[in-house]
Structures are given as structure tokens and as C-alpha cells.
Design a protein around this motif. Structure first.
Motif, PDB file in Angstrom:
ATOM      1  N   ILE A 278      32.209  -9.743 -17.062  1.00 38.83           N
ATOM      2  CA  ILE A 278      33.844  -9.568 -17.235  1.00 38.83           C
ATOM      3  C   ILE A 278      34.072  -9.224 -18.797  1.00 38.83           C
ATOM      4  O   ILE A 278      34.630  -9.978 -19.650  1.00 38.83           O
ATOM      5  CB  ILE A 278      35.246 -10.056 -16.165  1.00 38.83           C
TER       6      ILE A 278
ATOM      7  N   ARG B 275      35.470  -8.356 -22.407  1.00 40.90           N
ATOM      8  CA  ARG B 275      36.575  -8.513 -22.620  1.00 40.90           C
ATOM      9  C   ARG B 275      37.462  -7.385 -23.793  1.00 40.90           C
ATOM     10  O   ARG B 275      36.179  -6.822 -24.639  1.00 40.90           O
ATOM     11  CB  ARG B 275      36.496  -9.574 -24.079  1.00 40.90           C
TER      12      ARG B 275
ATOM     13  N   GLU C 200      45.904 -15.037 -17.163  1.00 44.87           N
ATOM     14  CA  GLU C 200      45.141 -14.283 -17.104  1.00 44.87           C
ATOM     15  C   GLU C 200      44.154 -14.392 -15.788  1.00 44.87           C
ATOM     16  O   GLU C 200      42.826 -14.602 -15.595  1.00 44.87           O
ATOM     17  CB  GLU C 200      44.202 -13.763 -18.124  1.00 44.87           C
TER      18      GLU C 200
ATOM     19  N   ASP D  28      42.792 -12.101 -14.622  1.00 48.30           N
ATOM     20  CA  ASP D  28      41.765 -11.703 -13.631  1.00 48.30           C
ATOM     21  C   ASP D  28      40.470 -11.201 -15.211  1.00 48.30           C
ATOM     22  O   ASP D  28      39.520 -10.806 -14.858  1.00 48.30           O
ATOM     23  CB  ASP D  28      42.423 -10.002 -14.023  1.00 48.30           C
ATOM     24  N   TRP D  29      40.726 -12.174 -15.520  1.00 48.28           N
ATOM     25  CA  TRP D  29      39.917 -12.421 -16.782  1.00 48.28           C
ATOM     26  C   TRP D  29      39.020 -13.678 -16.874  1.00 48.28           C
ATOM     27  O   TRP D  29      39.866 -14.695 -17.445  1.00 48.28           O
ATOM     28  CB  TRP D  29      40.345 -12.437 -18.377  1.00 48.28           C
ATOM     29  N   TYR D  30      38.712 -14.489 -15.782  1.00 48.46           N
ATOM     30  CA  TYR D  30      37.269 -15.491 -15.552  1.00 48.46           C
ATOM     31  C   TYR D  30      39.181 -16.855 -15.024  1.00 48.46           C
ATOM     32  O   TYR D  30      38.728 -17.922 -15.906  1.00 48.46           O
ATOM     33  CB  TYR D  30      37.081 -16.383 -17.281  1.00 48.46           C
TER      34      TYR D  30
ATOM     35  N   HIS E 176      41.506 -18.028 -16.941  1.00 47.89           N
ATOM     36  CA  HIS E 176      42.092 -18.045 -18.190  1.00 47.89           C
ATOM     37  C   HIS E 176      43.355 -17.847 -18.524  1.00 47.89           C
ATOM     38  O   HIS E 176      44.074 -17.835 -17.757  1.00 47.89           O
ATOM     39  CB  HIS E 176      41.282 -16.842 -19.337  1.00 47.89           C
TER      40      HIS E 176
ATOM     41  N   GLU F 116      32.390 -16.770 -20.260  1.00 44.72           N
ATOM     42  CA  GLU F 116      33.443 -16.423 -21.016  1.00 44.72           C
ATOM     43  C   GLU F 116      33.112 -18.906 -22.478  1.00 44.72           C
ATOM     44  O   GLU F 116      33.163 -18.163 -23.502  1.00 44.72           O
ATOM     45  CB  GLU F 116      34.448 -15.973 -21.211  1.00 44.72           C
TER      46      GLU F 116
END
Length: 205
Positions: A6, A8, A109, A111-113, A115, A141
Motif C-alpha cells: 500500500i 503512501r 486510516e 485503508d492504509w494499514y 493506521h 510500514e
């Protein structure tokens, strides 16, 4: 694209606002950098010790990351911390405990690990705030954050390159601090690529 890949990318203003649970603070100016302060790792250790006690039996790991974790590197007066746990999406397993220490959940977030970021204000005379990044154990990440930190600690050339880049970009005007962070992404990627390449070479010898 798999969960393991994914990238960044630079975030738009709408994406920055969407990730924040409260209104994302606007900078609309230059980023303030300070020369390395030897008090920063002590502040991290103080906060980490309290967190370990509060998290109790939850399997976890806490690391000092970001520029304040690298001696001789200029940084914003913000202590970046990385917390890895079995499932960062399971907020009830850690957020209430950390709220008791003054941390506030400010970024989500999924959709981003998955996070998360928790923030603590009025941290210390040497540092304005702490940003606690929460990721699941084994997340790539998290591995990249630690690899980047260790590379800068060990390689003076890359540390100087990154420091010079930060100083140059800090003189520009940014709407959000995230815009400043995104502007560093190319240099960060180059340093990580070099570190990965050298690590692969060493493993093969």
C-alpha cells in the motif's frame, strides 16, 4: 493490490481532513525545526514506560521513531512513537488505556494499514507534542519506519542528505504539516531503497 503493498502517496487537502477525527490543524506557514535535543530520547522513555504499564498484558512493542530519534538530525519538536500491537483496528484494546495518559485519538486510516495516530499535547519543555503511530505487528510500514530510523542513525551521508532536505523544505510555506512530510517522500524512498539494497547484499554474503 495486496494488503502488503500500500504505497503512501501525497495526500490532498480533502484526504488529510478525512483522515482526521477532528479538524486537521492548518499550518499555512513554514515548519519550525530545532537542532537535535538530547532530552528527546528521555521524554520518549518516560512516555513509553507509562504506556507499557497501562497496556498491561496486551502484546505490544514501543519504539522511538522519526527525526527526534536520530542524534544530530534537526527535527520538529514532536516526539514520534511507534506502537505495534496484534490488531491496530481494535481500538478498544488500547485507546482507553492511553487516553488515561493524556493521548487523544486524532487520525484513523482504515485503508492504509489500519493506521491510527494518538496525540498528546503539552508534553515537555523540549517537545510540544507526541505523535503515537499505531500499526499491527508485522505491518510492512512499521518495518520501513524502523529501517529508515536505523539507516539515519548509522549512515552520516544519508543523515546529512535528509537533514539538508528538511531544512530546505522547512523554508517553504505549507498548508498542512502533512504537505511538508509528503514533499520529503522522494528522498525518503531513495534512502530506504539504498538501505534495502545493502541489507540484501549483506544477507547474500
Amino acid at each position: 493490490m495486496s494488503e502488503q503493498e500500500i504505497p503512501r502517496v501525497s495526500m490532498s487537502a480533502a484526504e488529510i481532513q478525512a483522515a482526521h477525527l477532528v479538524a486537521a490543524p492548518k499550518l499555512n506557514g513554514q515548519v519550525t525545526l530545532r537542532e537535535y535535543d538530547p532530552r528527546w530520547p528521555l521524554v520518549f522513555e518516560r512516555e513509553a514506560a507509562q504506556m507499557r504499564e497501562r497496556l498491561g498484558r496486551l502484546e505490544h512493542r514501543i519504539e522511538h521513531v522519526g527525526s527526534t530519534s536520530v542524534p544530530n538530525l534537526p527535527a520538529k519538536p514532536v516526539i514520534d512513537m511507534l506502537l505495534t500491537i496484534p490488531d491496530s483496528a481494535a481500538e478498544t484494546s488500547y485507546v482507553p488505556a492511553l487516553q488515561q495518559l493524556g493521548f487523544e485519538l486524532v487520525i484513523r486510516e482504515p485503508d492504509w494499514y489500519e493506521h491510527r495516530v494518538l496525540r498528546k499535547y503539552d508534553l515537555d519543555p523540549s517537545a510540544d507534542t507526541a505523535n503515537l503511530h499505531v500499526l499491527s505487528a508485522g505491518c510492512p510500514e512499521a518495518d520501513r519506519m524502523l529501517l529508515f530510523r536505523d539507516r539515519l542513525r548509522e549512515h552520516s551521508g544519508d543523515r546529512k542528505l535528509y537533514g539538508d532536505t528538511k531544512r530546505l523544505l522547512s523554508q517553504q510555506t505549507w498548508q498542512y504539516v502533512q504537505n511538508y512530510a509528503d514533499a520529503k517522500s522522494e528522498v525518503v524512498a531513495d534512502i530506504l531503497q539504498q538501505a534495502t539494497s545493502e541489507n540484501s547484499t549483506d544477507a547474500g554474503t
